[in-house]
Every structure is written in C-alpha cells, then in structure tokens.
Design a protein around this motif. Structure first.
Motif, PDB file in Angstrom:
ATOM      1  N   LEU A  87      12.309  60.017  41.296  1.00  0.00           N
ATOM      2  CA  LEU A  87      11.850  61.350  41.665  1.00  0.00           C
ATOM      3  C   LEU A  87      11.688  62.259  40.456  1.00  0.00           C
ATOM      4  CD1 LEU A  87      13.943  61.656  44.876  1.00  0.00           C
ATOM      5  CD2 LEU A  87      11.497  62.146  44.782  1.00  0.00           C
ATOM      6  N   LYS A  88      10.634  63.066  40.505  1.00  0.00           N
ATOM      7  CA  LYS A  88      10.316  64.004  39.438  1.00  0.00           C
ATOM      8  C   LYS A  88      10.306  65.426  40.004  1.00  0.00           C
ATOM      9  CE  LYS A  88       7.145  60.603  37.416  1.00  0.00           C
ATOM     10  NZ  LYS A  88       5.755  60.345  36.959  1.00  0.00           N
ATOM     11  N   PRO A  89      10.532  66.408  39.165  1.00  0.00           N
ATOM     12  CA  PRO A  89      10.480  67.793  39.667  1.00  0.00           C
ATOM     13  C   PRO A  89       9.165  68.121  40.374  1.00  0.00           C
ATOM     14  CG  PRO A  89      11.475  67.750  37.508  1.00  0.00           C
ATOM     15  CD  PRO A  89      10.981  66.351  37.768  1.00  0.00           C
ATOM     16  N   GLU A  90       8.069  67.519  39.921  1.00  0.00           N
ATOM     17  CA  GLU A  90       6.778  67.807  40.551  1.00  0.00           C
ATOM     18  C   GLU A  90       6.630  67.183  41.934  1.00  0.00           C
ATOM     19  OE1 GLU A  90       7.300  66.558  37.496  1.00  0.00           O
ATOM     20  OE2 GLU A  90       5.808  65.017  36.980  1.00  0.00           O
ATOM     21  N   ASP A  91       7.618  66.394  42.352  1.00  0.00           N
ATOM     22  CA  ASP A  91       7.617  65.866  43.724  1.00  0.00           C
ATOM     23  C   ASP A  91       8.172  66.892  44.718  1.00  0.00           C
ATOM     24  OD1 ASP A  91       8.609  62.674  42.423  1.00  0.00           O
ATOM     25  OD2 ASP A  91       6.593  63.302  43.056  1.00  0.00           O
ATOM     26  N   THR A  92       8.674  68.006  44.215  1.00  0.00           N
ATOM     27  CA  THR A  92       9.190  69.044  45.096  1.00  0.00           C
ATOM     28  C   THR A  92       8.085  69.575  45.993  1.00  0.00           C
ATOM     29  OG1 THR A  92      10.936  69.725  43.566  1.00  0.00           O
ATOM     30  CG2 THR A  92      10.180  71.368  45.154  1.00  0.00           C
ATOM     31  N   ALA A  93       8.311  69.488  47.293  1.00  0.00           N
ATOM     32  CA  ALA A  93       7.287  69.880  48.273  1.00  0.00           C
ATOM     33  C   ALA A  93       7.863  69.716  49.669  1.00  0.00           C
ATOM     34  CB  ALA A  93       6.036  69.002  48.135  1.00  0.00           C
ATOM     35  N   VAL A  94       7.122  70.198  50.636  1.00  0.00           N
ATOM     36  CA  VAL A  94       7.397  69.857  52.033  1.00  0.00           C
ATOM     37  C   VAL A  94       6.554  68.636  52.361  1.00  0.00           C
ATOM     38  CG1 VAL A  94       7.323  70.602  54.430  1.00  0.00           C
ATOM     39  CG2 VAL A  94       7.905  72.248  52.627  1.00  0.00           C
ATOM     40  N   TYR A  95       7.195  67.624  52.919  1.00  0.00           N
ATOM     41  CA  TYR A  95       6.527  66.372  53.221  1.00  0.00           C
ATOM     42  C   TYR A  95       6.263  66.290  54.730  1.00  0.00           C
ATOM     43  CZ  TYR A  95       7.197  64.680  48.509  1.00  0.00           C
ATOM     44  OH  TYR A  95       7.126  64.523  47.148  1.00  0.00           O
ATOM     45  N   TYR A  96       5.029  65.969  55.056  1.00  0.00           N
ATOM     46  CA  TYR A  96       4.585  65.901  56.446  1.00  0.00           C
ATOM     47  C   TYR A  96       4.101  64.506  56.791  1.00  0.00           C
ATOM     48  CZ  TYR A  96       4.209  70.996  55.951  1.00  0.00           C
ATOM     49  OH  TYR A  96       4.456  72.334  55.721  1.00  0.00           O
ATOM     50  N   CYS A  97       4.409  64.069  58.009  1.00  0.00           N
ATOM     51  CA  CYS A  97       3.765  62.862  58.508  1.00  0.00           C
ATOM     52  C   CYS A  97       2.691  63.269  59.516  1.00  0.00           C
ATOM     53  CB  CYS A  97       4.752  61.881  59.108  1.00  0.00           C
ATOM     54  SG  CYS A  97       5.469  62.364  60.689  1.00  0.00           S
ATOM     55  N   ALA A  98       1.729  62.385  59.686  1.00  0.00           N
ATOM     56  CA  ALA A  98       0.607  62.665  60.568  1.00  0.00           C
ATOM     57  C   ALA A  98       0.133  61.375  61.213  1.00  0.00           C
ATOM     58  CB  ALA A  98      -0.529  63.321  59.784  1.00  0.00           C
ATOM     59  N   ALA A  99      -0.521  61.509  62.365  1.00  0.00           N
ATOM     60  CA  ALA A  99      -0.967  60.345  63.125  1.00  0.00           C
ATOM     61  C   ALA A  99      -2.453  60.442  63.429  1.00  0.00           C
ATOM     62  CB  ALA A  99      -0.170  60.248  64.432  1.00  0.00           C
ATOM     63  N   ASP A 100      -3.167  59.348  63.203  1.00  0.00           N
ATOM     64  CA  ASP A 100      -4.615  59.266  63.401  1.00  0.00           C
ATOM     65  C   ASP A 100      -4.900  58.095  64.338  1.00  0.00           C
ATOM     66  OD1 ASP A 100      -7.426  58.577  61.132  1.00  0.00           O
ATOM     67  OD2 ASP A 100      -7.370  59.204  63.222  1.00  0.00           O
ATOM     68  N   TRP A 117       0.520  66.244  63.783  1.00  0.00           N
ATOM     69  CA  TRP A 117       1.313  66.509  62.586  1.00  0.00           C
ATOM     70  C   TRP A 117       2.749  66.841  62.954  1.00  0.00           C
ATOM     71  CZ3 TRP A 117      -0.549  66.416  57.556  1.00  0.00           C
ATOM     72  CH2 TRP A 117      -1.924  66.252  57.423  1.00  0.00           C
ATOM     73  N   GLY A 118       3.665  66.453  62.055  1.00  0.00           N
ATOM     74  CA  GLY A 118       5.034  66.887  62.197  1.00  0.00           C
ATOM     75  C   GLY A 118       5.237  68.249  61.565  1.00  0.00           C
ATOM     76  N   GLN A 119       6.449  68.738  61.649  1.00  0.00           N
ATOM     77  CA  GLN A 119       6.795  70.065  61.118  1.00  0.00           C
ATOM     78  C   GLN A 119       7.152  70.020  59.637  1.00  0.00           C
ATOM     79  OE1 GLN A 119       6.534  73.075  62.835  1.00  0.00           O
ATOM     80  NE2 GLN A 119       5.375  71.647  64.109  1.00  0.00           N
ATOM     81  N   GLY A 120       7.393  68.833  59.129  1.00  0.00           N
ATOM     82  CA  GLY A 120       7.687  68.694  57.705  1.00  0.00           C
ATOM     83  C   GLY A 120       9.169  68.652  57.392  1.00  0.00           C
ATOM     84  N   THR A 121       9.478  68.003  56.288  1.00  0.00           N
ATOM     85  CA  THR A 121      10.849  67.971  55.781  1.00  0.00           C
ATOM     86  C   THR A 121      10.794  68.336  54.302  1.00  0.00           C
ATOM     87  OG1 THR A 121      12.874  66.643  55.576  1.00  0.00           O
ATOM     88  CG2 THR A 121      10.791  65.471  55.278  1.00  0.00           C
ATOM     89  N   PRO A 122      11.599  69.312  53.869  1.00  0.00           N
ATOM     90  CA  PRO A 122      11.516  69.755  52.483  1.00  0.00           C
ATOM     91  C   PRO A 122      12.269  68.832  51.538  1.00  0.00           C
ATOM     92  CG  PRO A 122      13.104  71.092  53.687  1.00  0.00           C
ATOM     93  CD  PRO A 122      12.500  70.146  54.674  1.00  0.00           C
ATOM     94  N   VAL A 123      11.658  68.611  50.393  1.00  0.00           N
ATOM     95  CA  VAL A 123      12.257  67.814  49.325  1.00  0.00           C
ATOM     96  C   VAL A 123      12.273  68.670  48.064  1.00  0.00           C
ATOM     97  CG1 VAL A 123      11.981  65.796  47.855  1.00  0.00           C
ATOM     98  CG2 VAL A 123      11.533  65.619  50.311  1.00  0.00           C
ATOM     99  N   THR A 124      13.445  68.805  47.463  1.00  0.00           N
ATOM    100  CA  THR A 124      13.590  69.583  46.238  1.00  0.00           C
ATOM    101  C   THR A 124      14.242  68.706  45.193  1.00  0.00           C
ATOM    102  OG1 THR A 124      13.856  71.622  47.503  1.00  0.00           O
ATOM    103  CG2 THR A 124      14.523  71.666  45.185  1.00  0.00           C
ATOM    104  N   ILE A 125      13.593  68.615  44.043  1.00  0.00           N
ATOM    105  CA  ILE A 125      14.098  67.792  42.945  1.00  0.00           C
ATOM    106  C   ILE A 125      14.630  68.714  41.851  1.00  0.00           C
ATOM    107  CG2 ILE A 125      13.600  65.901  41.366  1.00  0.00           C
ATOM    108  CD1 ILE A 125      13.182  65.363  44.413  1.00  0.00           C
TER     109      ILE A 125
END
Length: 127
Positions: A87-100, A117-125
């Motif tokens: 993991l890198k600091p630039e990976d910090t974001a809210v991560y969402y899954c989606a279905a097609d 879409w999901g609501q997202g899960t936050p990731v902080t590095i």
C-alpha cells in the motif's frame, strides 16, 4: 432490493496489505460482472479492477494497480474481493464495488456501465 456492502477498509501503514470485501444481495450474483472503483479526496472516481460474471472469469485492471491489486470472487458467498498489497499513500481513497448485469470487460472501466453501487469503504494509508 439490491444491496452491495463493502467492508475491510481502515487505517493502514504504508507497505501493508488489505483485503476488501463486497457482499451482494438481492440479485443473481453469478450474472453480474463486478468492479472496484476508488475516489480520492478532490478527485474523480477511477476504475481499479473488474472480474467477469463467469466463475473463474477473466479479470481486468487499471494500469496503475497491476501487480499490486488482485480481484477475485466467490460465487457461493455472493462476494467479490480486492486484495491490495504494498500500500502507498496515494491509495488513500473510498473504495466502491459495483455490479454490471452480464457486463463485458471491454466496458468495465466505465462507471456508467454499472447498474448498482455500494456505499464505499474508506482506506487511509499512513506514511
């Protein structure tokens, strides 16, 4: 009612690993191509990875994450995973899954291709 619920995010040190999960309900999971996107503060949502609806289906990744991110799915558990290593600091974001529904990988990079879409899960590095 379709629900996509992400989990597994949190605060992690640089160089660490995470496995994100997304559990789907209210849909026939085996007919959906699943994708992961992320959105960093002040930036647009970007495609990360996708996996075809077929069991052991093909996958696709954004060039920026190839080699560090792995997407997989367990159709018996209606769950898609995203393993993130180094993991890198630039990976910090809210991560969402989606279905097609019956999605093709050649459109998986496009957020508008996804039906749910999901609501997202936050990731902080932390560095």
């Amino acid at each position: 009612q379709v629900q996509l619920v992400e989990s597994g995010g949190g605060l992690v040190q640089e160089g660490g690993s995470l496995r994100l999960s997304c559990v789907a309900s209210g849909l026939t999971f085996t007919t959906y191509t699943m994708g992961w996107f992320r959105q960093a503060p002040g930036k647009e949502r970007e495609f990360i990875a996708a996996i075809n609806w077929r069991s052991h289906g093909p996958t696709d990744y954004a060039d920026s994450v190839k080699g560090r991110f792995t997407i997989s799915r367990d159709n018996a558990k209606n769950t898609v995973y995203l393993q993130i290593n180094s993991l890198k600091p630039e990976d910090t974001a809210v991560y969402y899954c989606a279905a097609d529904l019956l999605g093709l990988l050649n459109r998986a990079h496009q957020a508008r291709a996804y039906d749910y879409w999901g609501q997202g899960t936050p990731v902080t590095i932390s560095s």
